[in-house]
Motif scaffolding. Structure first.
Motif, PDB file in Angstrom:
ATOM      1  N   LYS A   2       0.833  -1.198   0.000  1.00 26.09           N
ATOM      2  CA  LYS A   2       0.000   0.000   0.000  1.00 26.09           C
ATOM      3  C   LYS A   2       0.875   1.257   0.000  1.00 26.09           C
ATOM      4  O   LYS A   2       1.932   1.297   0.638  1.00 26.09           O
ATOM      5  CB  LYS A   2      -0.887   0.027   1.247  1.00 26.09           C
ATOM      6  CG  LYS A   2      -1.879  -1.127   1.342  1.00 26.09           C
ATOM      7  CD  LYS A   2      -3.165  -0.817   0.627  1.00 26.09           C
ATOM      8  CE  LYS A   2      -4.244  -1.828   0.980  1.00 26.09           C
ATOM      9  NZ  LYS A   2      -5.535  -1.505   0.341  1.00 26.09           N
ATOM     10  N   ALA A   4       1.205   5.441   0.821  1.00 22.90           N
ATOM     11  CA  ALA A   4       0.662   6.318   1.859  1.00 22.90           C
ATOM     12  C   ALA A   4       1.289   7.689   1.805  1.00 22.90           C
ATOM     13  O   ALA A   4       2.460   7.841   1.449  1.00 22.90           O
ATOM     14  CB  ALA A   4       0.903   5.708   3.246  1.00 22.90           C
ATOM     15  N   ASP A 283      -3.048   5.079  -1.236  1.00 22.83           N
ATOM     16  CA  ASP A 283      -4.045   4.168  -0.667  1.00 22.83           C
ATOM     17  C   ASP A 283      -4.442   4.617   0.734  1.00 22.83           C
ATOM     18  O   ASP A 283      -5.603   4.487   1.131  1.00 22.83           O
ATOM     19  CB  ASP A 283      -3.473   2.743  -0.593  1.00 22.83           C
ATOM     20  CG  ASP A 283      -3.133   2.170  -1.957  1.00 22.83           C
ATOM     21  OD1 ASP A 283      -4.012   2.197  -2.836  1.00 22.83           O
ATOM     22  OD2 ASP A 283      -1.988   1.710  -2.142  1.00 22.83           O
ATOM     23  N   TYR A 284      -3.452   5.118   1.470  1.00 24.39           N
ATOM     24  CA  TYR A 284      -3.679   5.543   2.852  1.00 24.39           C
ATOM     25  C   TYR A 284      -3.254   6.992   3.055  1.00 24.39           C
ATOM     26  O   TYR A 284      -2.258   7.449   2.477  1.00 24.39           O
ATOM     27  CB  TYR A 284      -2.846   4.709   3.831  1.00 24.39           C
ATOM     28  CG  TYR A 284      -3.266   3.283   4.041  1.00 24.39           C
ATOM     29  CD1 TYR A 284      -4.606   2.906   4.089  1.00 24.39           C
ATOM     30  CD2 TYR A 284      -2.302   2.288   4.242  1.00 24.39           C
ATOM     31  CE1 TYR A 284      -4.979   1.590   4.304  1.00 24.39           C
ATOM     32  CE2 TYR A 284      -2.665   0.971   4.476  1.00 24.39           C
ATOM     33  CZ  TYR A 284      -3.992   0.622   4.498  1.00 24.39           C
ATOM     34  OH  TYR A 284      -4.353  -0.682   4.731  1.00 24.39           O
ATOM     35  N   ILE A 286      -2.021   8.603   6.359  1.00 25.30           N
ATOM     36  CA  ILE A 286      -1.645   8.151   7.692  1.00 25.30           C
ATOM     37  C   ILE A 286      -1.322   9.345   8.582  1.00 25.30           C
ATOM     38  O   ILE A 286      -0.463  10.167   8.248  1.00 25.30           O
ATOM     39  CB  ILE A 286      -0.429   7.207   7.642  1.00 25.30           C
ATOM     40  CG1 ILE A 286      -0.758   5.962   6.812  1.00 25.30           C
ATOM     41  CG2 ILE A 286       0.000   6.803   9.046  1.00 25.30           C
ATOM     42  CD1 ILE A 286       0.426   5.010   6.649  1.00 25.30           C
ATOM     43  N   GLN A 320     -15.010   5.128   4.581  1.00 24.05           N
ATOM     44  CA  GLN A 320     -14.048   4.684   5.585  1.00 24.05           C
ATOM     45  C   GLN A 320     -14.438   3.320   6.151  1.00 24.05           C
ATOM     46  O   GLN A 320     -13.566   2.481   6.432  1.00 24.05           O
ATOM     47  CB  GLN A 320     -13.971   5.731   6.706  1.00 24.05           C
ATOM     48  CG  GLN A 320     -13.029   5.399   7.843  1.00 24.05           C
ATOM     49  CD  GLN A 320     -11.557   5.609   7.535  1.00 24.05           C
ATOM     50  OE1 GLN A 320     -11.182   5.856   6.402  1.00 24.05           O
ATOM     51  NE2 GLN A 320     -10.718   5.479   8.541  1.00 24.05           N
ATOM     52  N   PHE A 325      -9.164   4.230   4.743  1.00 24.58           N
ATOM     53  CA  PHE A 325      -8.095   4.895   4.012  1.00 24.58           C
ATOM     54  C   PHE A 325      -7.430   5.987   4.853  1.00 24.58           C
ATOM     55  O   PHE A 325      -6.321   6.405   4.568  1.00 24.58           O
ATOM     56  CB  PHE A 325      -8.624   5.506   2.710  1.00 24.58           C
ATOM     57  CG  PHE A 325      -9.746   6.486   2.899  1.00 24.58           C
ATOM     58  CD1 PHE A 325      -9.495   7.828   3.120  1.00 24.58           C
ATOM     59  CD2 PHE A 325     -11.073   6.055   2.871  1.00 24.58           C
ATOM     60  CE1 PHE A 325     -10.529   8.733   3.303  1.00 24.58           C
ATOM     61  CE2 PHE A 325     -12.116   6.951   3.058  1.00 24.58           C
ATOM     62  CZ  PHE A 325     -11.841   8.299   3.277  1.00 24.58           C
ATOM     63  N   ILE A 327      -5.873   6.577   8.315  1.00 25.92           N
ATOM     64  CA  ILE A 327      -5.368   5.763   9.419  1.00 25.92           C
ATOM     65  C   ILE A 327      -4.774   6.667  10.494  1.00 25.92           C
ATOM     66  O   ILE A 327      -3.796   7.376  10.248  1.00 25.92           O
ATOM     67  CB  ILE A 327      -4.278   4.779   8.932  1.00 25.92           C
ATOM     68  CG1 ILE A 327      -4.752   3.997   7.700  1.00 25.92           C
ATOM     69  CG2 ILE A 327      -3.855   3.857  10.063  1.00 25.92           C
ATOM     70  CD1 ILE A 327      -5.955   3.124   7.936  1.00 25.92           C
ATOM     71  N   GLN A 334      -6.676   0.891  14.419  1.00 20.75           N
ATOM     72  CA  GLN A 334      -6.146   1.276  13.106  1.00 20.75           C
ATOM     73  C   GLN A 334      -4.636   1.117  13.012  1.00 20.75           C
ATOM     74  O   GLN A 334      -4.110   0.824  11.926  1.00 20.75           O
ATOM     75  CB  GLN A 334      -6.542   2.720  12.791  1.00 20.75           C
ATOM     76  CG  GLN A 334      -8.041   2.906  12.598  1.00 20.75           C
ATOM     77  CD  GLN A 334      -8.417   4.317  12.155  1.00 20.75           C
ATOM     78  OE1 GLN A 334      -7.564   5.167  11.943  1.00 20.75           O
ATOM     79  NE2 GLN A 334      -9.707   4.552  12.022  1.00 20.75           N
ATOM     80  N   VAL A 338      -0.915  -0.511   9.671  1.00 20.53           N
ATOM     81  CA  VAL A 338       0.287   0.059   9.047  1.00 20.53           C
ATOM     82  C   VAL A 338       1.578  -0.227   9.815  1.00 20.53           C
ATOM     83  O   VAL A 338       2.649   0.199   9.396  1.00 20.53           O
ATOM     84  CB  VAL A 338       0.127   1.583   8.865  1.00 20.53           C
ATOM     85  CG1 VAL A 338      -0.982   1.876   7.858  1.00 20.53           C
ATOM     86  CG2 VAL A 338      -0.159   2.292  10.177  1.00 20.53           C
TER      87      VAL A 338
END
Length: 343
Positions: A2, A4, A283-284, A286, A320, A325, A327, A334, A338
């Motif tokens: 993924k 981020a 994708d994320y 964070i 969500q 997505f 985090i 959560q 990651v």
């Protein structure tokens, strides 16, 4: 793997629920170096502050303490990431200093020097203050006309004799307004109370990101040399929504922005998130610790950018829930997404 964008939080995110956060710092030797530097300067160590039996607003929200605590918590979480590819780094306000370190534009220790120095200088000067006021309703639908009305009010008050007032941070669905006491009081008395807590004056906060901070910026430039900075290893998105690309950024320009524009001009966090979404399509998104409060501003910024068709809080919550997505690493449910943590 993924992808981020890492979004570093700013002041106000280390609260009583964050006490003990540094227990999960993954590099004890580095934390010990931070503590040794604080002790050398005659400051309370981060371990002592984070390990306190109780949280003290007077002690923990001071700029010379809060900035370094937040930096260490953020950096520790960034170092804990596993099985995600960070494609860009950004931050909110003080989070820019953390973003510099997380993107490799300063070393962890040099980043600590920058953030601890600036936090201390701002605390010593403590020029002006900040208040927060939303222009979005609780449904998080964009309200550009209401935003324009509020900014016009800010400009009008700022033009009055003896009144300093300006936009400090464009923070998703909220405006952080900064100025002197006369300016802040005039604004707070001119807007209706909303959502049970706004307008909200921020304790131990100066008039960050306004011209009032020019003396602090000058002192920072006097003691923080260009040699602290290096080429970023990851793309950096600043408080204008502009990208500092690896290999294209000069250390002189990076220092000039960090100790110039970033201190005395409005910080457009919303633009930073818009650039993150549109330029890097991660994708994320964070948000490392401390705290979780920045998550709402990220979601609101994505709504304002119409990312994936988001137009309201319910849209965000639905998306969500389907496939997380956004985090927040301070949330136990959560964080494992990651970091690979199972505890």
């Amino acid at each position: 793997m993924k992808t981020a964008v890492l979004i570093c939080p700013g002041r106000g995110t280390y609260t009583k629920t964050e006490l003990g956060s540094l227990a999960r710092f993954p590099d004890p030797a580095l934390l010990a170096r931070f503590d040794a530097e604080r002790a050398r300067l005659g400051q309370e160590t981060l371990s002592a502050l984070d390990g306190a039996q109780s949280y003290s607003v007077a002690r923990h929200t001071r700029g010379d303490n809060a900035s370094a605590l937040i930096y260490a918590c953020t950096l520790g979480d960034a170092l804990s990431l596993q099985d995600v590819e960070v494609v860009a780094v950004t931050g909110n306000s003080m989070g820019w200093y953390s973003a510099l370190a997380c993107a490799g534009a300063v070393s962890p220790m040099d980043g600590f020097t920058v953030v601890n120095t600036m936090g201390t200088l701002m605390q010593e000067a403590l020029i002006g203050g900040q208040t927060v006021y939303p222009f979005m309703g609780e449904d998080w639908q964009d309200a550009p006309l209401r935003r324009a009305e509020l900014l016009a009010l800010v400009e009008d008050i700022g033009d009055r004799a003896g009144h300093d007032l300006a936009l400090s941070i464009d923070l998703g669905g909220m405006l952080v307004i900064a100025g002197n006491e006369a300016g802040l009081k005039a604004f707070e008395s001119a807007v209706p109370p909303v959502q049970g807590r706004f307008p909200l004056r921020l304790g131990n906060h100066a008039a960050f990101h306004t011209a009032l901070q020019a003396p602090v910026a000058a002192k920072g430039r006097a003691v923080l040399p260009e040699s602290l900075f290096t080429q970023p290893a990851k793309p950096l998105i600043d408080g204008r929504g502009q990208v500092w690309w690896p290999g294209a950024a000069t250390t002189a320009a990076l220092r000039d922005y960090t100790l110039g524009h970033q201190v005395v001009e409005p910080y457009d966090f919303t633009a930073a998130i818009r650039t993150a979404a549109r330029e890097f399509a991660p994708d994320y998104f964070i948000v490392p610790g401390p705290g979780t409060t920045l998550g709402g501003a990220v979601a609101q910024s994505l709504i304002r950018a119409n990312w994936r068709g988001l137009a309201s809080k319910s849209d965000f919550q639905r998306l969500q829930a389907e496939d997380p997505f956004l985090i927040s690493m301070a949330l136990p449910d959560q964080r494992p997404l990651v970091t690979g943590d199972t505890k």
